[in-house]
Design an enzyme around this catalytic site. Structure first.
Site, PDB file in Angstrom:
ATOM      1  N   SER A  25       0.825  -1.181   0.009  1.00 53.58           N
ATOM      2  CA  SER A  25       0.066  -0.057   0.116  1.00 53.58           C
ATOM      3  C   SER A  25       0.844   1.132  -0.062  1.00 53.58           C
ATOM      4  CB  SER A  25      -0.732  -0.220   1.075  1.00 53.58           C
ATOM      5  OG  SER A  25      -0.019   0.191   2.356  1.00 53.58           O
ATOM      6  N   THR A 157     -34.203  27.892 -19.066  1.00 58.34           N
ATOM      7  CA  THR A 157     -34.817  26.622 -18.648  1.00 58.34           C
ATOM      8  C   THR A 157     -34.366  25.582 -19.745  1.00 58.34           C
ATOM      9  OG1 THR A 157     -36.834  27.136 -18.957  1.00 58.34           O
ATOM     10  CG2 THR A 157     -36.126  27.304 -16.849  1.00 58.34           C
ATOM     11  N   SER A 279      -4.901  25.084 -30.202  1.00 58.46           N
ATOM     12  CA  SER A 279      -4.952  23.698 -30.977  1.00 58.46           C
ATOM     13  C   SER A 279      -3.455  23.922 -31.524  1.00 58.46           C
ATOM     14  CB  SER A 279      -5.686  23.978 -32.043  1.00 58.46           C
ATOM     15  OG  SER A 279      -5.481  23.068 -32.923  1.00 58.46           O
ATOM     16  N   LYS A 285      -7.492  29.173 -32.453  1.00 57.76           N
ATOM     17  CA  LYS A 285      -8.213  28.447 -31.342  1.00 57.76           C
ATOM     18  C   LYS A 285      -7.906  29.064 -29.964  1.00 57.76           C
ATOM     19  CE  LYS A 285     -11.182  26.031 -31.767  1.00 57.76           C
ATOM     20  NZ  LYS A 285     -11.062  24.623 -31.448  1.00 57.76           N
ATOM     21  N   GLU A 292     -13.000  22.040 -19.043  1.00 56.05           N
ATOM     22  CA  GLU A 292     -13.459  20.942 -19.554  1.00 56.05           C
ATOM     23  C   GLU A 292     -12.744  19.953 -18.575  1.00 56.05           C
ATOM     24  OE1 GLU A 292     -13.946  22.043 -24.229  1.00 56.05           O
ATOM     25  OE2 GLU A 292     -11.868  21.374 -23.361  1.00 56.05           O
TER      26      GLU A 292
END
Length: 494
Positions: A25, A157, A279, A285, A292
């Site tokens: 462990s 909504t 990117s 980009k 995210e």
């Protein structure tokens, strides 16, 4: 090279390397190694106080433990030939002071109660950190909300324009949710802060131990009441992970909105470059990658909770080695939750909100139709369902002007709104998003006066919660300071 002395009596030490790795462990034990030294000190102080260990052995052991506390546990103790850090540390102690003294520290305890105590102590510290970081994020939301009390924006909504609101109202909703997340951490702390030490393997011990004394030295509120429950309970871990999962579900929702709001379609927010990526092929980009990743970390935390719950669900009393597999999930979930709080606070603090775009969108999609229906009820005596039907029919006809509303009223209810006194000017006022927002001044509403009051109230609640964090941290620090002072006194004067 030291061997695992725990195995010496009953078992040979010819384990295959893959079995040593499988049983070890050590990766998770790095989280609790420092706590284990403190637990050893408290246990040793109790053994000496109760006359269970003699002065010479206690003096030698405490000197070695203070060395581990100041300089760190020797790296060799983490070798996987030892099943865990507890066995590795015991081997290092015996190497330093000899088995005649070093072999006495484990009297009146088991690794079972030792591990459970260490986990609770480290998790206690992590919960305080989670509480503190939750407060930091709430403070950022309150600060941002206070700067945008009158910033009109569309409310949604089903991701459809619904009614106008304000950015302050929107952010206050998240602060309120995070306040409940804080409360869950604080509640979990209360049930966590009981000491298993002294439970031994599960059936306590025949030595005349003083569990109240060790619990006090380690900063716990009290000893756990049942020795079998003390070593086998992991509901405190499930509760902490559950609180983490609920909190990251909250942060994930806000991250989802930051992703949507930062798109070229919406343009409600511009995220700072430091919280964005680009990117490798598309030079134009600017991607909301931090939001995210935080969204994805919710899955990490939820997965840790489900794994921990699944591990514990079928275990008989009392201790089972399965519980070793739970601990890495606990630390993984806690760590992911803490990181999300820290990063999200920075993301919101550095974001730029496009108030013009928000105002531009606030009245679209007939979002003020509810206020118009309410005007018909409040000022012209219509039943709400009748007003709702008239306005809904007018929307279906494509406009909310007086001629369209009049035609809708005649068609739906056989009445004339003109005859009741409705004018084009009154319709225009009702359809103004700012007017619609200002009318909603009930407790919890978006009216600037109400959100201003709410900001003040929520800051007071935040201050009280931060005071609780400080008191919890101070209590832990005071306990450690006292423990070290007692340990040094023993090492110097025994």
């Amino acid at each position: 090279m030291q061997r695992d002395l725990v195995r010496r009596g009953r078992l040979s030490d010819d384990r295959p390397e893959e079995v040593m790795h499988f049983l070890s462990s050590m990766t998770a034990d790095h989280w609790i190694a420092d706590m284990d030294v403190l637990v050893d000190m408290a246990h040793l102080l109790m053994l000496r106080k109760q006359g269970i260990i003699d002065r010479e052995a206690a003096h030698a052991l405490m000197g070695a433990l203070l060395g581990f506390y100041r300089d760190g546990i020797p790296a060799e103790a983490y070798d996987e030939r030892f099943e865990d850090i507890h066995a590795g540390k015991e081997a290092m102690l015996i190497a330093r002071v000899g088995e005649e003294f070093g072999g006495r520290l484990h009297m009146a305890r088991s690794r079972n109660d030792e591990v459970a105590t260490c986990i609770r102590m480290r998790l206690r510290r992590e919960l305080v950190a989670l509480m503190e970081e939750t407060c930091t994020l709430r403070g950022v939301l309150l600060e941002t909300a206070g700067a945008h009390l009158s910033t009109i924006m569309p409310g949604f909504t089903h991701l459809q324009h619904a009614q106008p609101t304000t950015l302050a109202h929107h952010l206050l909703a998240y602060e309120q949710a995070l306040s409940r997340d804080f409360a869950r951490f604080a509640d979990a702390y209360v049930r966590l802060n009981e000491c298993p030490l002294g439970a031994a393997a599960f059936a306590s011990t025949g030595f005349p131990i003083d569990r109240e004394y060790t619990a006090s030295l380690l900063g716990f509120d009290r000893p756990m009441g049942n020795s079998m429950d003390a070593v086998s309970a992991r509901d405190f871990a499930l509760e902490a992970l559950s609180a983490c999962a609920a909190m990251t579900a909250t942060t994930s929702r806000l991250c989802e909105e930051m992703v949507i709001w930062s798109t070229a379609f919406v343009r409600f927010v511009t995220l700072a470059d430091g919280y964005s990526s680009t990117s490798s092929i598309m030079p134009q980009k600017k991607n909301p990658d931090t939001a995210e990743i935080m969204r994805a970390r919710t899955g990490t935390v939820a997965g840790a909770l489900v794994s921990a719950l699944t591990i514990t669900k079928g275990l008989p009393m009392s201790y089972n080695r399965d519980l070793q597999e739970l601990t890495p999930h606990l630390w993984r979930g806690v760590e992911a939750a803490e990181e999300c709080l820290v990063v999200l606070a920075g993301l919101i603090r550095t974001a730029t909100f496009n108030t013009e775009r928000m105002a531009e969108e606030a009245g679209k999609g007939f979002s003020t139709a509810t206020e118009l229906a309410d005007v018909m009820v409040r000022e012209f005596g219509l039943p709400f369902r009748t007003a709702h039907s008239i306005v809904g029919r007018a929307v279906k006809m494509g406009a909310l002007d007086l001629p369209t509303l009049e035609a809708a009223a005649e068609e739906v209810a056989g009445l004339s709104l003109r005859e009741r006194g409705l004018t084009g000017m009154r319709i225009a006022a009702a359809l103004d998003p700012a007017v619609s927002v200002a009318e909603r001044g009930a407790i919890g509403g978006p009216a600037p006066a109400e959100t201003g009051r709410a900001c003040t109230e929520r800051k007071e609640k935040l201050a009280a919660d931060m005071a609780l964090v400080s008191s919890r941290r101070e209590a832990e620090n005071t306990a450690v300071t006292r423990l070290i002072a007692e340990a040094e006194r023993m090492a110097e004067h025994e």
